[in-house]
Design a protein around this motif. Sequence first.
Motif, PDB file in Angstrom:
ATOM      1  N   GLY A 127       0.817  -1.209   0.000  1.00  0.00           N
ATOM      2  CA  GLY A 127       0.000   0.000   0.000  1.00  0.00           C
ATOM      3  C   GLY A 127       0.850   1.257   0.000  1.00  0.00           C
ATOM      4  N   VAL A 128       1.931   1.249   0.789  1.00  0.00           N
ATOM      5  CA  VAL A 128       2.849   2.394   0.822  1.00  0.00           C
ATOM      6  C   VAL A 128       3.500   2.580  -0.542  1.00  0.00           C
ATOM      7  CG1 VAL A 128       4.970   3.290   1.839  1.00  0.00           C
ATOM      8  CG2 VAL A 128       3.284   2.151   3.291  1.00  0.00           C
ATOM      9  N   ALA A 129       3.974   1.472  -1.120  1.00  0.00           N
ATOM     10  CA  ALA A 129       4.628   1.539  -2.431  1.00  0.00           C
ATOM     11  C   ALA A 129       3.668   2.051  -3.501  1.00  0.00           C
ATOM     12  CB  ALA A 129       5.167   0.160  -2.813  1.00  0.00           C
ATOM     13  N   ASN A 130       2.437   1.561  -3.484  1.00  0.00           N
ATOM     14  CA  ASN A 130       1.452   1.990  -4.482  1.00  0.00           C
ATOM     15  C   ASN A 130       1.112   3.468  -4.339  1.00  0.00           C
ATOM     16  OD1 ASN A 130       1.285  -0.583  -5.541  1.00  0.00           O
ATOM     17  ND2 ASN A 130      -0.531  -1.145  -4.359  1.00  0.00           N
ATOM     18  N   GLY A 131       0.851   3.888  -3.103  1.00  0.00           N
ATOM     19  CA  GLY A 131       0.464   5.273  -2.880  1.00  0.00           C
ATOM     20  C   GLY A 131       1.560   6.244  -3.276  1.00  0.00           C
ATOM     21  N   HIS A 132       2.791   5.940  -2.869  1.00  0.00           N
ATOM     22  CA  HIS A 132       3.901   6.842  -3.198  1.00  0.00           C
ATOM     23  C   HIS A 132       4.160   6.852  -4.703  1.00  0.00           C
ATOM     24  CE1 HIS A 132       7.523   9.155  -2.234  1.00  0.00           C
ATOM     25  NE2 HIS A 132       8.083   8.498  -3.235  1.00  0.00           N
ATOM     26  N   THR A 133       4.096   5.683  -5.324  1.00  0.00           N
ATOM     27  CA  THR A 133       4.341   5.604  -6.766  1.00  0.00           C
ATOM     28  C   THR A 133       3.315   6.417  -7.545  1.00  0.00           C
ATOM     29  OG1 THR A 133       5.409   3.431  -6.623  1.00  0.00           O
ATOM     30  CG2 THR A 133       4.419   4.028  -8.738  1.00  0.00           C
ATOM     31  N   LEU A 134       2.044   6.263  -7.206  1.00  0.00           N
ATOM     32  CA  LEU A 134       1.007   7.017  -7.908  1.00  0.00           C
ATOM     33  C   LEU A 134       1.183   8.517  -7.698  1.00  0.00           C
ATOM     34  CD1 LEU A 134      -1.542   7.203  -9.573  1.00  0.00           C
ATOM     35  CD2 LEU A 134      -2.882   6.748  -7.504  1.00  0.00           C
ATOM     36  N   LEU A 135       1.542   8.904  -6.484  1.00  0.00           N
ATOM     37  CA  LEU A 135       1.738  10.324  -6.199  1.00  0.00           C
ATOM     38  C   LEU A 135       2.894  10.894  -7.020  1.00  0.00           C
ATOM     39  CD1 LEU A 135       0.461  12.478  -4.442  1.00  0.00           C
ATOM     40  CD2 LEU A 135       2.045  11.879  -2.608  1.00  0.00           C
ATOM     41  N   ARG A 136       3.970  10.128  -7.153  1.00  0.00           N
ATOM     42  CA  ARG A 136       5.105  10.584  -7.967  1.00  0.00           C
ATOM     43  C   ARG A 136       4.720  10.661  -9.443  1.00  0.00           C
ATOM     44  NH1 ARG A 136       8.648  12.800  -8.295  1.00  0.00           N
ATOM     45  NH2 ARG A 136      10.612  11.678  -8.471  1.00  0.00           N
ATOM     46  N   HIS A 137       3.915   9.708  -9.916  1.00  0.00           N
ATOM     47  CA  HIS A 137       3.477   9.743 -11.314  1.00  0.00           C
ATOM     48  C   HIS A 137       2.628  10.976 -11.585  1.00  0.00           C
ATOM     49  CE1 HIS A 137       3.921   5.084 -11.876  1.00  0.00           C
ATOM     50  NE2 HIS A 137       5.067   5.697 -11.644  1.00  0.00           N
ATOM     51  N   THR A 140       7.098   3.214 -13.879  1.00  0.00           N
ATOM     52  CA  THR A 140       8.184   2.835 -12.969  1.00  0.00           C
ATOM     53  C   THR A 140       7.669   2.787 -11.538  1.00  0.00           C
ATOM     54  OG1 THR A 140       8.883   5.134 -12.614  1.00  0.00           O
ATOM     55  CG2 THR A 140       9.890   3.935 -14.452  1.00  0.00           C
ATOM     56  N   LEU A 141       8.232   1.899 -10.754  1.00  0.00           N
ATOM     57  CA  LEU A 141       7.908   1.784  -9.340  1.00  0.00           C
ATOM     58  C   LEU A 141       8.793   2.742  -8.553  1.00  0.00           C
ATOM     59  CD1 LEU A 141       6.411   0.262  -7.040  1.00  0.00           C
ATOM     60  CD2 LEU A 141       8.356  -1.315  -6.984  1.00  0.00           C
ATOM     61  N   GLN A 142       8.203   3.689  -7.852  1.00  0.00           N
ATOM     62  CA  GLN A 142       8.966   4.686  -7.095  1.00  0.00           C
ATOM     63  C   GLN A 142       9.107   4.263  -5.630  1.00  0.00           C
ATOM     64  OE1 GLN A 142      10.458   7.566  -8.599  1.00  0.00           O
ATOM     65  NE2 GLN A 142       9.989   6.162 -10.279  1.00  0.00           N
ATOM     66  N   HIS A 143       9.537   3.049  -5.456  1.00  0.00           N
ATOM     67  CA  HIS A 143       9.725   2.466  -4.123  1.00  0.00           C
ATOM     68  C   HIS A 143      10.879   1.482  -4.223  1.00  0.00           C
ATOM     69  CE1 HIS A 143       8.330   1.103  -0.104  1.00  0.00           C
ATOM     70  NE2 HIS A 143       8.800  -0.070  -0.496  1.00  0.00           N
ATOM     71  N   ARG A 144      11.704   1.466  -3.193  1.00  0.00           N
ATOM     72  CA  ARG A 144      12.834   0.544  -3.212  1.00  0.00           C
ATOM     73  C   ARG A 144      12.687  -0.465  -2.074  1.00  0.00           C
ATOM     74  NH1 ARG A 144      17.389   0.775  -6.045  1.00  0.00           N
ATOM     75  NH2 ARG A 144      17.384   3.008  -6.465  1.00  0.00           N
ATOM     76  N   TRP A 145      12.788  -1.741  -2.431  1.00  0.00           N
ATOM     77  CA  TRP A 145      12.721  -2.812  -1.436  1.00  0.00           C
ATOM     78  C   TRP A 145      14.116  -3.025  -0.863  1.00  0.00           C
ATOM     79  CZ3 TRP A 145       7.863  -3.406  -0.506  1.00  0.00           C
ATOM     80  CH2 TRP A 145       6.920  -3.305  -1.534  1.00  0.00           C
ATOM     81  N   MET A 146      14.251  -2.813   0.434  1.00  0.00           N
ATOM     82  CA  MET A 146      15.562  -2.864   1.086  1.00  0.00           C
ATOM     83  C   MET A 146      15.769  -4.248   1.687  1.00  0.00           C
ATOM     84  SD  MET A 146      16.344   0.157   0.287  1.00  0.00           S
ATOM     85  CE  MET A 146      17.825   0.561   1.191  1.00  0.00           C
ATOM     86  N   ARG A 147      16.458  -5.093   0.960  1.00  0.00           N
ATOM     87  CA  ARG A 147      16.661  -6.472   1.386  1.00  0.00           C
ATOM     88  C   ARG A 147      17.798  -6.579   2.397  1.00  0.00           C
ATOM     89  NH1 ARG A 147      15.183  -6.220  -3.805  1.00  0.00           N
ATOM     90  NH2 ARG A 147      13.451  -7.533  -4.506  1.00  0.00           N
ATOM     91  N   GLU A 148      17.807  -7.703   3.102  1.00  0.00           N
ATOM     92  CA  GLU A 148      18.823  -8.027   4.098  1.00  0.00           C
ATOM     93  C   GLU A 148      18.977  -6.870   5.082  1.00  0.00           C
ATOM     94  OE1 GLU A 148      22.261  -9.140   1.876  1.00  0.00           O
ATOM     95  OE2 GLU A 148      21.325 -10.944   1.049  1.00  0.00           O
ATOM     96  N   LYS A 149      20.186  -6.285   5.188  1.00  0.00           N
ATOM     97  CA  LYS A 149      20.406  -5.237   6.180  1.00  0.00           C
ATOM     98  C   LYS A 149      20.641  -3.880   5.535  1.00  0.00           C
ATOM     99  CE  LYS A 149      21.930  -7.933  10.125  1.00  0.00           C
ATOM    100  NZ  LYS A 149      22.918  -8.054  11.218  1.00  0.00           N
ATOM    101  N   LYS A 150      19.960  -3.628   4.420  1.00  0.00           N
ATOM    102  CA  LYS A 150      20.117  -2.339   3.753  1.00  0.00           C
ATOM    103  C   LYS A 150      19.156  -1.286   4.303  1.00  0.00           C
ATOM    104  CE  LYS A 150      22.083  -3.871  -0.630  1.00  0.00           C
ATOM    105  NZ  LYS A 150      22.068  -5.313  -0.469  1.00  0.00           N
ATOM    106  N   ASN A 151      18.210  -1.687   5.139  1.00  0.00           N
ATOM    107  CA  ASN A 151      17.231  -0.747   5.691  1.00  0.00           C
ATOM    108  C   ASN A 151      17.715  -0.219   7.040  1.00  0.00           C
ATOM    109  OD1 ASN A 151      14.831   0.580   5.169  1.00  0.00           O
ATOM    110  ND2 ASN A 151      13.622  -0.808   6.426  1.00  0.00           N
ATOM    111  N   VAL A 152      19.009   0.098   7.117  1.00  0.00           N
ATOM    112  CA  VAL A 152      19.648   0.392   8.396  1.00  0.00           C
ATOM    113  C   VAL A 152      19.111   1.649   9.089  1.00  0.00           C
ATOM    114  CG1 VAL A 152      21.842   0.956   9.500  1.00  0.00           C
ATOM    115  CG2 VAL A 152      21.731  -0.887   7.830  1.00  0.00           C
ATOM    116  N   PRO A 153      19.039   2.834   8.427  1.00  0.00           N
ATOM    117  CA  PRO A 153      18.603   4.032   9.159  1.00  0.00           C
ATOM    118  C   PRO A 153      17.237   3.889   9.834  1.00  0.00           C
ATOM    119  CG  PRO A 153      19.632   4.659   7.097  1.00  0.00           C
ATOM    120  CD  PRO A 153      19.481   3.167   7.056  1.00  0.00           C
TER     121      PRO A 153
END
Length: 313
Positions: free
Chosen positions: A15-25, A34-47
Amino acid sequence: MPLISQSDPGPENNGVANGHTLLRHLQDPTLEGTLQHRWMREKKNVPPEISWRQLRHRFTPGFENILDHGVNNGWYDPNILLEALVFRWVFIPWLQKELDAYRERVNNTKKRADRNKVLPIGVPNDMFEHPEDYGVLDFKIKVRKENIDRVREIWAPRDHEVFQLVPPSFAVIIARMYEEINSPEITRQNCWDVYLALLAKFHALDAAHEIPENLDECWGRALTLAREDCASDIELMPNLQPLANDDDVIGDEGGFYMGGVNNGKGLDAQQLARLDEMLNNDEPQVVDNDRDEGVFAWFSDDEQEQDATADDW
């Protein structure tokens, strides 16, 4: 709004990815497809994980103690519908207010400098509002209200029952009762007193047979809905290309760019030239006046932010 949103993988974040993507479009039609959301796998979502850990360390324990006080005294049983609804009406808005105060305090407090990082140092809200004063480029997007309204109507309609704190008919009754006890401001000192006073009024109504006999049918749906995983029903918007570097492509210098500039490709030549120009100028003298930190949540301390490398999350 930011250029992109990011989260751990999982359908609960669609839902977050869809909402943000549509808003950017809607803001930039050249991004369509294009999908305006990045999936942060493993330990890339550190902050975000560090921020969550600090919240758990600084904010949560004191409030957990307050909530445990009522449970341990037998005042609240989440399996009793009436108690659960009164609890939600009293405690959730109060806790949200305290979380908002915690957020404001963090965003208006200068972080400790870290010599291992090249990020600008300053008060987060100042850097957000005046990035040029800190020698950085400004990529935030100013969103048109009509676009926000359109996205909300599609992905988060205001009248959806998931956004109802309690059933409307229950809300009318408890609001009247709250006025009868003089509408006290809810604080950590009196939250359980307010809860018990309102619960006693409901028990009086029950004794007078003024509460619906089919209580679970009338008011139980709110709790049932809260326990359901509604997010799993949301599918990701189809036929969207991922951002550049979505497959963990390593750059020429061994780095991995995870931002959203130029659809995930990073700075272009013009932006790099502008950044070089800013860096070649004399460093700005940012005046760090003493600021009124405003209200802040109880149980949060005054320690500086911990070094991210020390967070064992």
